[in-house]
Design an enzyme around this catalytic site. Structure first.
Site, short mmCIF file in Angstrom:
data_model
loop_
_atom_site.label_atom_id
_atom_site.label_comp_id
_atom_site.label_asym_id
_atom_site.label_seq_id
_atom_site.Cartn_x
_atom_site.Cartn_y
_atom_site.Cartn_z
N MET A 18 -79.14 13.80 6.70
CA MET A 18 -80.27 12.86 6.69
C MET A 18 -80.39 12.22 8.06
O MET A 18 -79.53 11.45 8.49
CB MET A 18 -80.07 11.78 5.62
CG MET A 18 -80.22 12.32 4.20
SD MET A 18 -80.10 11.03 2.95
CE MET A 18 -78.33 10.71 2.94
N GLN A 71 -76.35 20.93 11.97
CA GLN A 71 -77.64 21.47 11.56
C GLN A 71 -78.60 21.55 12.75
O GLN A 71 -78.81 20.57 13.46
CB GLN A 71 -78.28 20.61 10.47
CG GLN A 71 -79.48 21.34 9.86
CD GLN A 71 -80.29 20.52 8.89
OE1 GLN A 71 -80.84 19.49 9.26
NE2 GLN A 71 -80.36 20.97 7.65
N CYS A 102 -87.38 20.91 6.80
CA CYS A 102 -87.93 19.63 7.26
C CYS A 102 -89.46 19.62 7.15
O CYS A 102 -90.13 20.51 7.66
CB CYS A 102 -87.50 19.37 8.71
SG CYS A 102 -88.15 17.80 9.28
N GLY A 204 -81.60 17.68 -4.94
CA GLY A 204 -82.83 16.99 -5.31
C GLY A 204 -82.65 16.09 -6.50
O GLY A 204 -82.41 16.54 -7.61
N ARG A 228 -80.22 10.76 -1.02
CA ARG A 228 -80.63 9.36 -1.11
C ARG A 228 -79.74 8.52 -2.01
O ARG A 228 -79.50 7.34 -1.71
CB ARG A 228 -82.10 9.29 -1.57
CG ARG A 228 -83.05 9.73 -0.46
CD ARG A 228 -84.41 10.04 -0.99
NE ARG A 228 -84.36 11.11 -1.98
CZ ARG A 228 -85.36 11.48 -2.75
NH1 ARG A 228 -86.51 10.85 -2.65
NH2 ARG A 228 -85.23 12.48 -3.59
#
Ligand SMILES: Cc1cc2nc3c(=O)[nH]c(=O)nc-3n(C[C@H](O)[C@H](O)[C@H](O)COP(=O)(O)O)c2cc1C
Length: 328
Positions: A18, A71, A102, A204, A228
């Site tokens: 992230m 990444q 992305c 997800g 998240r």
């Protein structure tokens, strides 16, 4: 077929990459709390060539973070291969991860990230070039399920990636068009598992051990990636593992423990930045995320919006403890 990536001997929990969040400090917080595999924030192949200060920071990790992947994103196969080689010489990660997910305009406009989901020849060229450039170091990829609802193609993309020598694929169950709205489509993640024989990491909306167990049973994923939910609760990895082992939900850390974590995070950020005001301002978004795990979250958010010193954080913590009647 057993994977050549040793961490798939179990069911690894990945901290999702992230940007602006999964820096060295936060990755180590998650590692200490049960995350098995870490990935850096995404790094531009072009930034690697320029070797600018920011890129250097993105690539910085400690030995305790292994296994860790760097990444990379970019849409030019030659540049991506060169950049990957530089990264390997430079920091010796355990794997390179390619970002094909992305959704951000700035990245997509340069044919990077999820743009490659609708340009399979370039996707093939990028993945193949990087695999050849860094062999025998493993290369993995992270994708979305497609560009939009009319072009869901994750099983095909994953098949191409497997054929180019990619060794694991993380699938975020949304299209590029969805951004972060709507729900992740785990049915398509299951179709990717069916389509390829390398490990698939499901990603997800995972927020608990029960979520992970359910999705694993539904899809046959080989690992799970959490983003998240970890931002406000980095202890989630330990909680998922505990749930796996016992079927029981661990109690949330106490308010004292949560404040200790936040204060430590701020302290480490100040040490890293060398400038207290800059460091704490840069922490504001992170503090907003942490506040979700607290009672009186709205009040905390209002206060966190304006903080720029450790003393202010300490004062907010004291006031909040008093509000809870837990002052020490
Ligand atoms: C603030 C933020 C930054 C992100 N940056 C990246 C990134 O650099 N590379 C990447 O592959 N995905 C990135 N993502 C996507 C996450 O890795 C993940 O796929 C997504 O958040 C869905 O997982 P979750 O529901 O567990 O959050 C980012 C997501 C967020 C919220």
């Amino acid at each position: 077929m057993p994977s050549s990536l040793p961490w798939f001997s179990g069911f690894p929990l990945y901290l999702a990459p992230m940007a602006g969040v999964s820096d060295k400090i936060f990755r180590q917080f998650c590692k200490e709390r049960g995350a098995d595999v870490l990935v850096t924030e995404f790094v531009s192949a072009e930034g690697v060539f320029r070797r600018n200060e920011r890129t250097r920071e993105y690539l910085d990790f400690d030995e305790c973070e292994r296994p860790i992947g760097v990444q990379l994103f970019g849409g030019n196969a030659e540049h991506m291969a060169e950049a990957a080689k530089h990264v390997v010489d430079w920091v010796r990660p355990d794997f390179i991860d390619l970002n094909f997910g992305c959704p951000v305009n700035k990245v997509v406009a340069k044919n990077g990230g999820s743009a490659l989901l609708k340009d399979c020849p370039t996707l093939t060229a990028v993945a193949g070039a990087v695999v050849r450039a860094v062999a025998p170091l493993p290369v993995t990829a992270k994708i979305r399920i497609g560009w939009d609802a009319d072009s869901i193609n994750a099983p095909r993309v994953a098949t191409i990636l497997e054929e180019t020598g990619i060794q694991a694929v993380a699938v975020h169950g949304r299209t590029r068009a969805q951004g972060y709205s709507g729900e992740a489509d785990w049915k398509v993640i299951g179709e990717v598992v069916e389509a390829i024989s390398i490990p698939v990491i499901g990603n997800g909306d995972l927020t608990s051990g029960a979520d992970v167990i359910r999705r694993r049973a539904e899809t046959g994923i080989a690992g799970a990636m959490i983003g998240r939910a970890a931002m406000s609760a980095p202890w989630i990895f330990d909680h998922v593992k505990h749930y796996f082992a016992t079927g029981e939900q661990l109690a949330s850390p106490t308010i004292e423990e949560k404040w200790a974590l936040i204060q430590r995070h701020c302290q480490l950020a100040v040490e890293e930045w060398g400038r207290e005001d800059q460091a704490i301002r840069s922490m504001r978004a992170r503090l907003m995320a942490y506040s979700k795990a607290f009672p009186h979250a709205k009040l905390l958010r209002e206060k966190f919006q304006h903080v720029s010193s450790l003393a202010e954080i300490d004062a907010i913590a004291s006031q909040h403890r008093q509000l809870q009647g837990t002052a020490v």
